[in-house]
Design a protein around this motif. Structure first.
Motif, mmCIF file in Angstrom:
data_model
loop_
_atom_site.group_PDB
_atom_site.id
_atom_site.type_symbol
_atom_site.label_atom_id
_atom_site.label_comp_id
_atom_site.label_asym_id
_atom_site.label_seq_id
_atom_site.Cartn_x
_atom_site.Cartn_y
_atom_site.Cartn_z
ATOM 1 N N PRO A 120 0.827 -1.213 0.000
ATOM 2 C CA PRO A 120 0.000 0.000 0.000
ATOM 3 C C PRO A 120 0.861 1.262 0.000
ATOM 4 O O PRO A 120 1.936 1.293 0.593
ATOM 5 N N ARG A 121 0.397 2.282 -0.656
ATOM 6 C CA ARG A 121 1.124 3.554 -0.757
ATOM 7 C C ARG A 121 0.784 4.442 0.436
ATOM 8 O O ARG A 121 0.176 5.485 0.297
ATOM 9 N N TRP A 122 1.157 3.994 1.610
ATOM 10 C CA TRP A 122 0.954 4.746 2.841
ATOM 11 C C TRP A 122 2.289 5.321 3.275
ATOM 12 O O TRP A 122 3.346 4.864 2.835
ATOM 13 N N PRO A 123 2.290 6.322 4.145
ATOM 14 C CA PRO A 123 3.556 6.945 4.554
ATOM 15 C C PRO A 123 4.579 5.974 5.168
ATOM 16 O O PRO A 123 5.773 6.162 5.015
ATOM 17 N N THR A 124 4.118 4.915 5.830
ATOM 18 C CA THR A 124 5.066 3.982 6.458
ATOM 19 C C THR A 124 5.546 2.894 5.501
ATOM 20 O O THR A 124 6.312 2.012 5.904
ATOM 21 N N ASN A 125 5.144 2.936 4.255
ATOM 22 C CA ASN A 125 5.550 1.966 3.225
ATOM 23 C C ASN A 125 5.408 0.515 3.674
ATOM 24 O O ASN A 125 6.367 -0.263 3.613
ATOM 25 N N PRO A 126 4.228 0.094 4.113
ATOM 26 C CA PRO A 126 4.086 -1.302 4.524
ATOM 27 C C PRO A 126 4.067 -2.235 3.315
ATOM 28 O O PRO A 126 3.749 -1.826 2.194
ATOM 29 N N SER A 127 4.429 -3.480 3.552
ATOM 30 C CA SER A 127 4.311 -4.509 2.520
ATOM 31 C C SER A 127 3.969 -5.829 3.191
ATOM 32 O O SER A 127 4.414 -6.105 4.311
ATOM 33 N N PHE A 128 3.160 -6.609 2.502
ATOM 34 C CA PHE A 128 2.706 -7.897 3.005
ATOM 35 C C PHE A 128 2.851 -8.920 1.897
ATOM 36 O O PHE A 128 2.579 -8.617 0.733
ATOM 37 N N GLU A 129 3.246 -10.131 2.273
ATOM 38 C CA GLU A 129 3.492 -11.161 1.276
ATOM 39 C C GLU A 129 3.105 -12.533 1.841
ATOM 40 O O GLU A 129 3.513 -12.884 2.951
ATOM 41 N N LEU A 130 2.325 -13.282 1.078
ATOM 42 C CA LEU A 130 1.951 -14.652 1.417
ATOM 43 C C LEU A 130 2.511 -15.581 0.355
ATOM 44 O O LEU A 130 2.505 -15.248 -0.837
ATOM 45 N N PHE A 131 2.963 -16.771 0.777
ATOM 46 C CA PHE A 131 3.563 -17.725 -0.150
ATOM 47 C C PHE A 131 3.195 -19.145 0.257
ATOM 48 O O PHE A 131 3.160 -19.466 1.444
ATOM 49 N N THR A 132 2.916 -19.983 -0.724
ATOM 50 C CA THR A 132 2.815 -21.423 -0.533
ATOM 51 C C THR A 132 3.530 -22.098 -1.697
ATOM 52 O O THR A 132 3.447 -21.639 -2.831
ATOM 53 N N SER A 133 4.241 -23.155 -1.378
ATOM 54 C CA SER A 133 5.027 -23.842 -2.408
ATOM 55 C C SER A 133 4.169 -24.694 -3.329
ATOM 56 O O SER A 133 4.568 -25.002 -4.444
ATOM 57 N N ASN A 134 2.980 -25.099 -2.848
ATOM 58 C CA ASN A 134 2.115 -25.940 -3.650
ATOM 59 C C ASN A 134 0.678 -25.730 -3.169
ATOM 60 O O ASN A 134 0.353 -26.095 -2.038
ATOM 61 N N ILE A 135 -0.161 -25.171 -4.012
ATOM 62 C CA ILE A 135 -1.531 -24.856 -3.588
ATOM 63 C C ILE A 135 -2.360 -26.111 -3.366
ATOM 64 O O ILE A 135 -3.400 -26.052 -2.725
ATOM 65 N N ARG A 136 -1.912 -27.249 -3.862
ATOM 66 C CA ARG A 136 -2.651 -28.493 -3.651
ATOM 67 C C ARG A 136 -2.397 -29.078 -2.264
ATOM 68 O O ARG A 136 -3.256 -29.711 -1.694
ATOM 69 N N ARG A 137 -1.185 -28.892 -1.719
ATOM 70 C CA ARG A 137 -0.822 -29.509 -0.444
ATOM 71 C C ARG A 137 -0.491 -28.505 0.658
ATOM 72 O O ARG A 137 -0.559 -28.833 1.825
ATOM 73 N N ASN A 138 -0.063 -27.314 0.318
ATOM 74 C CA ASN A 138 0.312 -26.278 1.294
ATOM 75 C C ASN A 138 1.297 -26.800 2.334
ATOM 76 O O ASN A 138 1.097 -26.663 3.530
ATOM 77 N N GLN A 139 2.383 -27.402 1.876
ATOM 78 C CA GLN A 139 3.367 -27.947 2.811
ATOM 79 C C GLN A 139 4.346 -26.891 3.295
ATOM 80 O O GLN A 139 4.711 -26.877 4.458
ATOM 81 N N ILE A 140 4.811 -26.030 2.419
ATOM 82 C CA ILE A 140 5.710 -24.952 2.814
ATOM 83 C C ILE A 140 4.968 -23.638 2.607
ATOM 84 O O ILE A 140 4.538 -23.329 1.499
ATOM 85 N N MET A 141 4.793 -22.904 3.691
ATOM 86 C CA MET A 141 4.044 -21.650 3.634
ATOM 87 C C MET A 141 4.838 -20.575 4.361
ATOM 88 O O MET A 141 5.597 -20.877 5.288
#
Length: 174
Positions: A120-141
């Motif tokens: 988001p373009r807010w003054p504090t420059n926040p950033s958020f990120e979600l990751f999964t290695s495999n959407i079928r099993r969600n083993q590494i997130m």
């Protein structure tokens, strides 16, 4: 990788599948337009009479496995996502995950990973990120969040200070 809108590579050779020898033609195509990117991996196995091995193409999931990746935007942009293979991903500064790949056994094992991020373009420059290695099993997130707590202070060193939190889990360490 090039900065062009279209990249192509390919291989030809033989492949043994369950004791049968096939001619193999593999074409990997990458397309980019604006912020969109797509990579496809087309693997054709032909028998000695040059007939296509149709069992690799007869189900909808087989066609989905031909998608190497789909992506929109880049890290640092307002919104970005990447669906598919990750040849080298680093979380944060690399202390938790550095150069992780969900493609170690590719193409025999095709993991469809997903990364979604917002900045988001807010003054504090926040950033958020979600990751999964495999959407079928969600083993590494993983999840990562960062911000600049004092973006407009009078001290230059404090202006550049970034605070963040990262967490990752491997649900199957074997």
């Amino acid at each position: 990788k090039t900065k062009t809108r279209y990249t192509a590579s390919g291989t030809m050779g033989y492949e043994d599948v369950n004791g049968y020898r096939f001619y193999q033609l593999r074409l990997i195509q990458e397309f980019r337009y604006w912020k969109l990117g797509m990579g496809i991996d087309l693997d054709f196995l032909l028998d000695s009479a040059l007939h296509l091995k149709t069992s690799d193409w007869d189900q909808f999931s087989d066609v989905l496995d031909k998608i190497y990746y789909l992506k929109y935007g880049q890290k640092g942009e307002l919104f970005y996502f990447h669906l598919g293979g990750f040849p080298g991903m680093t979380l944060g500064n690399g202390l938790i995950m550095q150069n992780y790949s969900n493609m170690l056994l590719y193409p025999d094992l095709r993991n469809i990973g997903l990364m979604i991020g917002v900045n988001p373009r807010w003054p504090t420059n926040p950033s958020f990120e979600l990751f999964t290695s495999n959407i079928r099993r969600n083993q590494i997130m993983s999840f990562a969040a960062r911000c600049k707590p004092l973006p407009d202070s009078t001290v230059t060193i404090l202006d550049g200070l970034t605070l963040g939190v990262s967490a990752a889990i491997d649900r199957n360490q074997y």
